[in-house]
Design a protein around this motif. Structure first.
Motif, mmCIF file in Angstrom:
data_model
loop_
_atom_site.group_PDB
_atom_site.id
_atom_site.type_symbol
_atom_site.label_atom_id
_atom_site.label_comp_id
_atom_site.label_asym_id
_atom_site.label_seq_id
_atom_site.Cartn_x
_atom_site.Cartn_y
_atom_site.Cartn_z
ATOM 1 N N ALA A 159 34.616 33.694 12.320
ATOM 2 C CA ALA A 159 33.664 33.822 13.409
ATOM 3 C C ALA A 159 33.766 35.567 13.649
ATOM 4 O O ALA A 159 35.006 36.049 14.170
ATOM 5 C CB ALA A 159 34.114 33.462 14.695
ATOM 6 N N THR A 160 32.782 36.402 13.387
ATOM 7 C CA THR A 160 32.581 37.727 13.341
ATOM 8 C C THR A 160 32.214 38.164 14.726
ATOM 9 O O THR A 160 31.367 37.689 15.014
ATOM 10 C CB THR A 160 31.866 38.275 12.150
ATOM 11 O OG1 THR A 160 32.110 37.954 10.995
ATOM 12 C CG2 THR A 160 31.732 39.662 12.232
ATOM 13 N N PRO A 161 32.976 39.141 15.439
ATOM 14 C CA PRO A 161 32.636 39.446 16.803
ATOM 15 C C PRO A 161 31.274 39.955 16.933
ATOM 16 O O PRO A 161 30.770 40.534 15.943
ATOM 17 C CB PRO A 161 33.617 40.620 17.161
ATOM 18 C CG PRO A 161 34.667 40.309 15.970
ATOM 19 C CD PRO A 161 34.424 39.834 14.817
ATOM 20 N N ARG A 162 30.674 39.300 17.823
ATOM 21 C CA ARG A 162 29.324 39.800 18.307
ATOM 22 C C ARG A 162 29.394 40.763 19.434
ATOM 23 O O ARG A 162 30.091 40.351 20.138
ATOM 24 C CB ARG A 162 28.380 38.492 18.086
ATOM 25 C CG ARG A 162 28.179 37.934 16.905
ATOM 26 C CD ARG A 162 27.555 36.648 17.124
ATOM 27 N NE ARG A 162 28.138 35.692 17.675
ATOM 28 C CZ ARG A 162 28.061 34.133 18.001
ATOM 29 N NH1 ARG A 162 27.027 33.809 17.483
ATOM 30 N NH2 ARG A 162 29.061 33.684 19.026
ATOM 31 N N HIS A 166 36.261 37.953 21.741
ATOM 32 C CA HIS A 166 37.199 38.196 20.740
ATOM 33 C C HIS A 166 36.678 39.693 19.988
ATOM 34 O O HIS A 166 35.627 39.683 19.806
ATOM 35 C CB HIS A 166 37.500 37.390 19.783
ATOM 36 C CG HIS A 166 36.388 36.731 19.044
ATOM 37 N ND1 HIS A 166 35.266 36.146 19.355
ATOM 38 C CD2 HIS A 166 36.307 36.894 17.743
ATOM 39 C CE1 HIS A 166 34.217 35.986 18.362
ATOM 40 N NE2 HIS A 166 34.810 36.343 17.249
ATOM 41 N N VAL A 167 37.697 40.438 19.544
ATOM 42 C CA VAL A 167 37.565 41.460 18.755
ATOM 43 C C VAL A 167 37.741 41.535 17.420
ATOM 44 O O VAL A 167 37.314 42.615 16.901
ATOM 45 C CB VAL A 167 38.044 42.836 19.582
ATOM 46 C CG1 VAL A 167 37.651 42.853 21.180
ATOM 47 C CG2 VAL A 167 39.510 42.540 19.388
ATOM 48 N N ILE A 168 38.372 40.519 16.855
ATOM 49 C CA ILE A 168 38.899 40.632 15.357
ATOM 50 C C ILE A 168 37.971 39.168 14.800
ATOM 51 O O ILE A 168 38.036 38.379 15.688
ATOM 52 C CB ILE A 168 40.098 40.662 15.072
ATOM 53 C CG1 ILE A 168 40.814 39.511 15.859
ATOM 54 C CG2 ILE A 168 40.707 42.081 15.700
ATOM 55 C CD1 ILE A 168 42.385 39.332 15.618
ATOM 56 N N PRO A 169 37.731 39.017 13.493
ATOM 57 C CA PRO A 169 37.343 37.917 12.817
ATOM 58 C C PRO A 169 38.467 36.809 12.871
ATOM 59 O O PRO A 169 39.687 37.350 12.811
ATOM 60 C CB PRO A 169 36.824 38.369 11.361
ATOM 61 C CG PRO A 169 36.945 39.855 11.466
ATOM 62 C CD PRO A 169 37.841 40.474 12.715
ATOM 63 N N ILE A 170 37.893 35.599 13.439
ATOM 64 C CA ILE A 170 38.690 34.689 13.441
ATOM 65 C C ILE A 170 38.264 33.255 12.799
ATOM 66 O O ILE A 170 36.974 33.089 13.061
ATOM 67 C CB ILE A 170 39.078 34.396 14.896
ATOM 68 C CG1 ILE A 170 39.967 35.567 15.732
ATOM 69 C CG2 ILE A 170 39.893 32.772 15.177
ATOM 70 C CD1 ILE A 170 40.070 35.319 17.052
ATOM 71 N N PRO A 171 39.208 32.471 12.184
ATOM 72 C CA PRO A 171 38.467 31.380 11.513
ATOM 73 C C PRO A 171 38.158 30.339 12.238
ATOM 74 O O PRO A 171 38.652 30.348 13.590
ATOM 75 C CB PRO A 171 39.680 30.835 10.606
ATOM 76 C CG PRO A 171 40.885 32.095 10.541
ATOM 77 C CD PRO A 171 40.455 32.910 11.725
#
Length: 387
Positions: free
Chosen positions: A43-46, A51-56
């Motif tokens: 999940a790349t931040p939009r 959230h502000v960092i990429p999270i699986p």
């Protein structure tokens, strides 16, 4: 109507199944997190995200396999096996859940379009209907005689199937919509599932004492366990998101438990005063989803008034507003938990305890919730006045 049994529902066995499901989900989530990272389900931040960092994401895989483990254990327990012997509901949930988790996992990786996901949701609802998860009688508050309140509509197979599919699709999308803050969807799923399980054990077993209570209680217990096991990984700061694979699974299982608990009760055999209790599972889910559904309705109105698509993204949802008035992410999530728990367990408590006492307690709780939710706004106004 399913046959009756002499003993009440085994509370300890349901707790054991829920805990095993939670443990399996907790252990599997770490493996799924590494798998999601490896295949690029990130999940790349939009602009609208918190959230502000990429999270699986793709945590729904761990939740589903946890549910499978809990169901397998229940099948080996001599009493809970009745849920499989007298009903195909658990099997339908496992098969429908497998398909909807697969669709959600593909969306978590490849970003499917809305129409493809909708078609998949309808197909999964159809699987439930094929396995007998279907609403048979529907109480309506009109059409009764002078001595009764409301009347009962007996649905044929086509009407029952259509109503069930509509209910499943609405709940699936409502849970998908609410998944906006770390731990929010998993926490709300746990609250709704736990309340539905309490209803099935406490009301259906004590008043009707029939095996039709076993399937909804088992479905709700395993879902509660899966949400509980996933929550430590997902609470702020989240290490993994459940993604559409998880949120759609929660919606599917909640709707299945509600239909299994309330949708096949012969309402014509009960008094009008019993209707609230018999509809409690649906009321519980509606209570938990009231805020996100209201938020969804407001978002559609807001966007269409601006001349935008109803599906256009923005940062004016309920959780965004709680953040804007000064709540932290954790505080906003806990506040929504409190609101949902108050409404859900209040609905169940009406069927178990004195209604007047329950209304007083729920009323006091609502007052506390309103005050706590408004504290940051009051504080910010005071600071602005001092400046």
């Amino acid at each position: 109507m399913p046959p009756t049994v002499n003993a009440g529902l085994p509370i300890r066995e349901y707790i054991l199944v829920a805990l095993i499901t939670a443990a399996l989900t907790f252990l599997l989530t770490g493996l799924v997190r590494r798998f999601a990272t490896r295949i690029g389900a990130i999940a790349t931040p939009r602009a609208r995200d918190v959230h502000v960092i990429p999270i699986p994401r793709m945590g729904g895989l761990a939740m589903y396999f946890g549910v499978c483990g809990g169901m397998a254990l229940a099948h080996q327990l001599p009493v809970l096996r009745r849920a499989f012997e007298y009903s195909l509901d658990p099997v339908g949930v496992l098969l429908g859940g497998a398909v909807i988790v697969l669709i959600g996992a593909l969306d978590d990786r490849f970003e499917l379009d809305a129409w493809t996901k909708l078609a998949g949701q309808v197909m999964c609802a159809g699987i439930l209907v094929l396995f007998g998860v279907q609403w048979l009688e529907l109480w309506v508050p009109w059409g009764g005689d002078d001595e009764s309140i409301g009347s009962v509509l007996v649905l044929d197979k086509n009407q029952g199937a259509l109503f069930t599919v509509l209910l499943v699709v609405v709940m699936v999308n409502a849970m998908n919509f609410v998944d906006g803050l770390d731990g929010l969807a998993s926490g709300l799923g746990f609250i709704a599932a736990a309340a539905t399980c309490v209803f099935s054990i406490g009301v259906l077993s004590s008043t009707n004492n029939y095996v039709g209570a076993y399937p909804p209680a088992l479905i709700a217990a395993t879902l509660a366990g899966a949400c509980l096991g996933f929550l430590p990984h997902n609470f702020q700061p989240a290490k993994i998101f459940m993604g559409d694979s998880g949120s759609m699974l929660i919606g599917l299982m909640l709707s299945s438990a509600s239909v299994s608990a309330s949708g096949r009760i012969p309402y014509s055999q009960f008094e009008a005063t019993d209707i609230l209790g018999l509809l409690s599972p649906l009321i519980v889910v509606a209570a938990v989803l009231f805020l996100p559904l209201l938020d969804l309705l407001m978002a559609v109105v807001r966007r269409t008034r601006r001349g935008e698509s109803p599906f256009a993204a923005d940062k004016m949802h309920l959780h965004h507003r709680l953040l804007e008035i000064g709540h932290s992410q954790r505080r906003a999530v806990l506040l929504i938990y409190f609101w949902a728990g108050l409404l859900a367990f209040g609905a169940v408590s009406v069927t178990l305890f004195d209604s007047a006492a329950v209304l007083w307690v729920v009323g006091a709780g609502l007052l506390v919730a309103i005050l706590v939710s408004a504290v940051p706004r009051l504080r910010s106004r005071n600071q602005g006045a001092q400046q």
